[in-house]
Design a protein around this motif. Structure first.
Motif, PDB file in Angstrom:
ATOM      1  N   GLU A  65      24.087 -40.094   6.056  1.00  0.00           N
ATOM      2  CA  GLU A  65      22.801 -39.545   6.491  1.00  0.00           C
ATOM      3  C   GLU A  65      21.621 -40.352   5.953  1.00  0.00           C
ATOM      4  O   GLU A  65      20.613 -40.527   6.637  1.00  0.00           O
ATOM      5  N   ASP A  66      21.744 -40.848   4.711  1.00  0.00           N
ATOM      6  CA  ASP A  66      20.655 -41.626   4.126  1.00  0.00           C
ATOM      7  C   ASP A  66      21.236 -42.622   3.130  1.00  0.00           C
ATOM      8  O   ASP A  66      22.454 -42.662   2.903  1.00  0.00           O
ATOM      9  N   PHE A  67      20.385 -43.417   2.532  1.00  0.00           N
ATOM     10  CA  PHE A  67      20.867 -44.509   1.677  1.00  0.00           C
ATOM     11  C   PHE A  67      21.555 -44.007   0.407  1.00  0.00           C
ATOM     12  O   PHE A  67      22.315 -44.739  -0.229  1.00  0.00           O
ATOM     13  N   GLU A  68      21.306 -42.737  -0.007  1.00  0.00           N
ATOM     14  CA  GLU A  68      21.987 -42.227  -1.193  1.00  0.00           C
ATOM     15  C   GLU A  68      23.457 -41.927  -0.902  1.00  0.00           C
ATOM     16  O   GLU A  68      24.305 -42.021  -1.796  1.00  0.00           O
ATOM     17  N   ALA A  69      23.755 -41.536   0.356  1.00  0.00           N
ATOM     18  CA  ALA A  69      25.139 -41.315   0.805  1.00  0.00           C
ATOM     19  C   ALA A  69      25.901 -40.384  -0.126  1.00  0.00           C
ATOM     20  O   ALA A  69      27.051 -40.647  -0.489  1.00  0.00           O
ATOM     21  N   ILE A  70      25.255 -39.305  -0.519  1.00  0.00           N
ATOM     22  CA  ILE A  70      25.892 -38.388  -1.476  1.00  0.00           C
ATOM     23  C   ILE A  70      26.730 -37.323  -0.779  1.00  0.00           C
ATOM     24  O   ILE A  70      27.904 -37.132  -1.085  1.00  0.00           O
ATOM     25  N   SER A  71      26.149 -36.586   0.164  1.00  0.00           N
ATOM     26  CA  SER A  71      26.898 -35.479   0.764  1.00  0.00           C
ATOM     27  C   SER A  71      26.817 -35.417   2.283  1.00  0.00           C
ATOM     28  O   SER A  71      27.753 -34.954   2.929  1.00  0.00           O
ATOM     29  N   GLY A  72      25.719 -35.879   2.846  1.00  0.00           N
ATOM     30  CA  GLY A  72      25.504 -35.686   4.272  1.00  0.00           C
ATOM     31  C   GLY A  72      25.906 -36.865   5.142  1.00  0.00           C
ATOM     32  O   GLY A  72      25.903 -38.028   4.713  1.00  0.00           O
ATOM     33  N   LEU A  73      26.259 -36.550   6.390  1.00  0.00           N
ATOM     34  CA  LEU A  73      26.591 -37.556   7.395  1.00  0.00           C
ATOM     35  C   LEU A  73      25.704 -37.360   8.619  1.00  0.00           C
ATOM     36  O   LEU A  73      25.106 -36.310   8.813  1.00  0.00           O
ATOM     37  N   GLN A  74      25.628 -38.389   9.442  1.00  0.00           N
ATOM     38  CA  GLN A  74      25.051 -38.260  10.777  1.00  0.00           C
ATOM     39  C   GLN A  74      26.093 -38.784  11.764  1.00  0.00           C
ATOM     40  O   GLN A  74      26.548 -39.926  11.658  1.00  0.00           O
ATOM     41  N   ILE A  75      26.504 -37.892  12.658  1.00  0.00           N
ATOM     42  CA  ILE A  75      27.540 -38.233  13.626  1.00  0.00           C
ATOM     43  C   ILE A  75      26.991 -37.954  15.016  1.00  0.00           C
ATOM     44  O   ILE A  75      26.674 -36.809  15.349  1.00  0.00           O
ATOM     45  N   ASN A  76      26.881 -38.998  15.824  1.00  0.00           N
ATOM     46  CA  ASN A  76      26.364 -38.868  17.171  1.00  0.00           C
ATOM     47  C   ASN A  76      27.409 -39.298  18.195  1.00  0.00           C
ATOM     48  O   ASN A  76      28.106 -40.293  18.009  1.00  0.00           O
ATOM     49  N   GLY A  77      27.488 -38.542  19.281  1.00  0.00           N
ATOM     50  CA  GLY A  77      28.346 -38.907  20.388  1.00  0.00           C
ATOM     51  C   GLY A  77      27.501 -39.340  21.570  1.00  0.00           C
ATOM     52  O   GLY A  77      26.496 -38.698  21.893  1.00  0.00           O
ATOM     53  N   TYR A  78      27.878 -40.443  22.212  1.00  0.00           N
ATOM     54  CA  TYR A  78      27.161 -40.970  23.373  1.00  0.00           C
ATOM     55  C   TYR A  78      28.156 -41.018  24.536  1.00  0.00           C
ATOM     56  O   TYR A  78      29.165 -41.728  24.470  1.00  0.00           O
ATOM     57  N   PHE A  79      27.859 -40.260  25.610  1.00  0.00           N
ATOM     58  CA  PHE A  79      28.843 -40.112  26.680  1.00  0.00           C
ATOM     59  C   PHE A  79      28.208 -40.278  28.059  1.00  0.00           C
ATOM     60  O   PHE A  79      27.006 -40.084  28.244  1.00  0.00           O
ATOM     61  N   ARG A  80      29.079 -40.600  29.010  1.00  0.00           N
ATOM     62  CA  ARG A  80      28.694 -40.650  30.416  1.00  0.00           C
ATOM     63  C   ARG A  80      29.164 -39.368  31.105  1.00  0.00           C
ATOM     64  O   ARG A  80      30.323 -38.956  30.959  1.00  0.00           O
ATOM     65  N   MET A  81      28.278 -38.734  31.844  1.00  0.00           N
ATOM     66  CA  MET A  81      28.615 -37.571  32.654  1.00  0.00           C
ATOM     67  C   MET A  81      28.182 -37.903  34.083  1.00  0.00           C
ATOM     68  O   MET A  81      27.027 -37.708  34.453  1.00  0.00           O
ATOM     69  N   ASN A  82      29.120 -38.475  34.844  1.00  0.00           N
ATOM     70  CA  ASN A  82      28.792 -39.046  36.159  1.00  0.00           C
ATOM     71  C   ASN A  82      27.725 -40.116  35.972  1.00  0.00           C
ATOM     72  O   ASN A  82      27.955 -41.077  35.267  1.00  0.00           O
ATOM     73  N   ASN A  83      26.537 -39.952  36.577  1.00  0.00           N
ATOM     74  CA  ASN A  83      25.471 -40.941  36.400  1.00  0.00           C
ATOM     75  C   ASN A  83      24.533 -40.608  35.253  1.00  0.00           C
ATOM     76  O   ASN A  83      23.559 -41.322  35.015  1.00  0.00           O
ATOM     77  N   ASP A  84      24.814 -39.510  34.576  1.00  0.00           N
ATOM     78  CA  ASP A  84      23.926 -39.061  33.506  1.00  0.00           C
ATOM     79  C   ASP A  84      24.429 -39.526  32.146  1.00  0.00           C
ATOM     80  O   ASP A  84      25.620 -39.737  31.944  1.00  0.00           O
ATOM     81  N   GLY A  85      23.490 -39.639  31.228  1.00  0.00           N
ATOM     82  CA  GLY A  85      23.841 -39.932  29.844  1.00  0.00           C
ATOM     83  C   GLY A  85      23.725 -38.674  29.005  1.00  0.00           C
ATOM     84  O   GLY A  85      22.852 -37.835  29.249  1.00  0.00           O
ATOM     85  N   VAL A  86      24.582 -38.544  28.013  1.00  0.00           N
ATOM     86  CA  VAL A  86      24.590 -37.366  27.141  1.00  0.00           C
ATOM     87  C   VAL A  86      24.661 -37.827  25.695  1.00  0.00           C
ATOM     88  O   VAL A  86      25.450 -38.715  25.349  1.00  0.00           O
ATOM     89  N   ILE A  87      23.825 -37.219  24.848  1.00  0.00           N
ATOM     90  CA  ILE A  87      23.888 -37.469  23.407  1.00  0.00           C
ATOM     91  C   ILE A  87      24.169 -36.146  22.716  1.00  0.00           C
ATOM     92  O   ILE A  87      23.478 -35.156  22.944  1.00  0.00           O
ATOM     93  N   ILE A  88      25.194 -36.129  21.871  1.00  0.00           N
ATOM     94  CA  ILE A  88      25.533 -34.958  21.054  1.00  0.00           C
ATOM     95  C   ILE A  88      25.321 -35.369  19.605  1.00  0.00           C
ATOM     96  O   ILE A  88      25.979 -36.293  19.115  1.00  0.00           O
ATOM     97  N   ASP A  89      24.391 -34.707  18.939  1.00  0.00           N
ATOM     98  CA  ASP A  89      24.042 -35.133  17.574  1.00  0.00           C
ATOM     99  C   ASP A  89      24.367 -34.047  16.567  1.00  0.00           C
ATOM    100  O   ASP A  89      24.319 -32.854  16.877  1.00  0.00           O
TER     101      ASP A  89
END
Length: 442
Positions: A97-121
Motif C-alpha cells: 500500500e505504501d513505502f513502509e509496507a507494514i500491513s496494507g496492500l493495494q490489489i487492483n483487477g483490470y478486466f475486459r467486459m465486451n468492449n468495456d473496461g472494468v477496474i476492481i480495487d
C-alpha cells in the motif's frame, strides 16, 4: 404527501425507475443520475467502450509500484505480482500500500467486459491477500453490463453501467455494501438530491444520528450566542419518518435564514439506523439542497418554493423501495403472516406489496384494487380524452400510470371496490405513462 404544483406535475408526469444497490427509486425522466462511491464489497468502476483507457491505467499503476521502494522490505519495489486472467480477460496487480509496507496492500483487477473496461480495487490487510484475489476473480466473472432501462430480477447490486449478481455459493453473505447516488433535476438545476446506503453499525450510538447532532448543535449555538443566525433556521418539517420497510428514521426539512454571504436554501436531511447484517434495511442517509451552483449550496437563489421543495422531497423519497426479486417473492410467500400494516400505508408502483388488502390511488378515484402481499404493486389504469377519430369509432384511450397506492381495507372489500379495474401484477421496468392498445371491437 404534499401535492405537486402545476409546474411540478409537468416534470413528474414522466418518470423513470433507477436501480441502485438492492433498491429502486423513481425520479423525473429528465433527471440526471450522478453516481458516487460504490463498494459491493470491493470498489468497482466500469468504463463503457474505454478498454484502452483501462489498459493504460493498469500500466501506470504497475509502473508506479515498480518505481517506489518498500523501506522495511529490503527496498524491494512495491510491486509484488501481476497475474494474467483468461476468463474474463484481464490481470490482477498486487502491491504494497505504501513505502513502509507494514500491513496494507493495494490489489487492483483490470478486466475486459465486451468492449468495456472494468477496474476492481481493494486495500486489504496482507493476511487477506489470497481471499481478496479470489473475491476479485469472482466479481469479474459475475459482473455484467446493465442496459439503462433494465431492472434486474435476481438478487444482487446495481452499480453505474453494471449489475453484480450475488454469489449464491458463497458462505460469506453481504460483506458490506456501500452505494452513493445523486440526482440533478434538469428543470431545477440548483436542486440536488443524494442517497447513501451502507451497512448498519451494530455498535450504533445516539451520537451517530441526525436527530442527536441537530439537538447538540442547537445547544452549542444557544450557549455561544442566543441570537446566533443559525438558530433562526425555519423547519418546514422535523420528526420521525418511515419509508416502507425502513423504520426508525428521522428527517429535518429546513429553510436557512438570509445571510449576507449566501442565498437562503432548503437543506433537507433524513437518516435511518438500519438493522445490522440486513442488506435490505441498511443505514441510510438522504439529503437534498436547493440553491446549489458549482457544488456550492447558497451560491444561487433557490428555484423551488417551500411547498415545492417539500413536494419534490416527498415524491422522490417515498418511492425508495427494495428491488423485487424472484428470491424475495419466494421468501415472502413462505413467510409466516406478520402484524397487519396500518390503514393508510403507502406503496409505490413496482414495490412489493407489504399487506394483502384493498389499495386505492388518487389516479383512480373512487376505485380500489385487491393486491396480495408479495405481489408487485401495479400501475393505475386511467382513461384519457379521446381523439376525434376515437370519438368517431367509439374508442377511448387507456393509460397505464405509475402511482402511489394507499391501503384502505383488509380482506373484506370496501364498498367502492371495482374488481374490473384490477391489472395483472408483476415486475415493472419503468415509471412512465404509456398507451395501452384499445381492445379489438367485433
Amino acid at each position: 404527501m404534499t401535492k405537486l404544483t402545476p409546474r411540478l406535475q409537468t416534470i413528474f408526469e414522466k418518470t423513470k425507475t433507477v436501480c441502485f444497490g438492492r433498491f429502486l427509486v423513481d425520479v423525473p425522466a429528465s433527471a440526471t443520475v450522478a453516481w458516487g462511491e460504490v463498494d459491493v464489497p470491493l470498489g468497482i468502476s466500469v468504463y463503457p467502450d474505454r478498454m484502452d483507457e483501462v489498459n493504460e491505467m493498469a500500466k501506470k499503476f504497475m509502473a508506479k509500484l515498480k518505481s517506489e521502494k518498500a523501506i522495511y522490505k529490503n527496498h524491494v519495489p512495491l510491486l509484488i505480482s501481476v497475474e494474467d486472467i483468461v476468463q474474463p480477460e484481464g490481470q490482477i496487480v498486487t502491491g504494497y500500500e505504501d513505502f513502509e509496507a507494514i500491513s496494507g496492500l493495494q490489489i487492483n483487477g483490470y478486466f475486459r467486459m465486451n468492449n468495456d473496461g472494468v477496474i476492481i480495487d481493494s486495500r486489504p490487510l496482507q493476511d487477506d491477500k489470497d481471499k481478496t484475489i479470489v473475491d476479485i476473480k469472482s466479481i469479474a466473472r459475475r459482473l455484467r453490463r446493465l442496459p439503462e432501462n433494465e431492472i434486474p430480477t435476481e438478487p444482487g447490486n446495481c452499480i453505474e453501467y453494471a449489475f453484480l449478481p450475488d454469489d449464491l455459493e458463497s458462505k460469506e453473505k453481504n460483506q458490506g455494501e456501500l452505494i452513493r447516488v445523486g440526482f440533478r433535476l434538469q428543470e431545477f438545476p440548483d436542486t440536488h438530491l443524494s442517497i447513501f446506503v451502507g451497512p448498519s453499525n451494530p455498535h450504533y450510538e445516539d451520537s451517530d444520528s441526525l436527530k442527536w447532532q441537530l439537538e447538540q448543535l442547537e445547544k452549542r449555538l444557544k450557549a455561544e450566542d442566543p441570537n446566533h443566525l443559525q438558530l433562526k433556521t425555519r423547519y418546514l418539517r422535523r420528526g420521525d419518518r418511515q419509508i416502507h420497510d425502513w423504520v426508525g428514521g428521522f428527517e429535518a426539512l429546513s429553510h436557512t435564514p438570509d445571510q449576507s454571504e449566501a442565498q437562503p436554501i432548503h437543506d433537507f436531511g433524513m437518516d435511518f439506523r438500519g438493522i445490522p447484517s440486513d442488506p435490505y434495511k441498511p443505514y441510510a442517509d438522504i439529503r437534498m439542497q436547493t440553491g446549489v451552483a458549482d457544488n456550492v449550496a447558497g451560491a444561487t437563489k433557490a428555484s423551488l418554493t417551500d411547498e415545492e421543495a417539500v413536494a419534490v422531497w416527498d415524491r422522490i423519497t417515498s418511492t425508495i423501495r427494495v428491488r423485487p426479486t424472484s428470491a424475495a417473492r419466494a421468501k415472502t410467500a413462505e413467510a409466516e403472516p406478520g402484524p397487519r400494516r396500518p390503514l393508510g400505508e403507502l406503496a409505490a408502483t413496482g414495490r412489493t406489496c407489504p399487506q394483502t388488502g384493498w389499495w386505492t390511488s388518487d389516479d383512480v378515484k373512487g376505485e380500489s384494487q385487491h393486491v396480495k402481499v408479495g405481489d408487485i404493486m401495479p400501475h393505475a389504469i386511467t382513461s384519457g380524452e379521446p381523439s376525434l377519430w376515437q370519438k368517431f369509432t367509439g374508442e377511448r384511450p387507456i393509460y397505464r400510470t405509475a402511482t402511489m397506492w394507499k391501503l384502505v381495507g383488509y380482506d373484506n372489500a370496501p364498498a367502492h371496490a371495482n374488481i374490473a379495474t384490477k391489472t395483472p401484477v408483476g415486475g415493472t421496468t419503468g415509471e412512465r405513462k404509456e398507451d395501452i392498445p384499445p381492445p379489438q371491437k367485433g
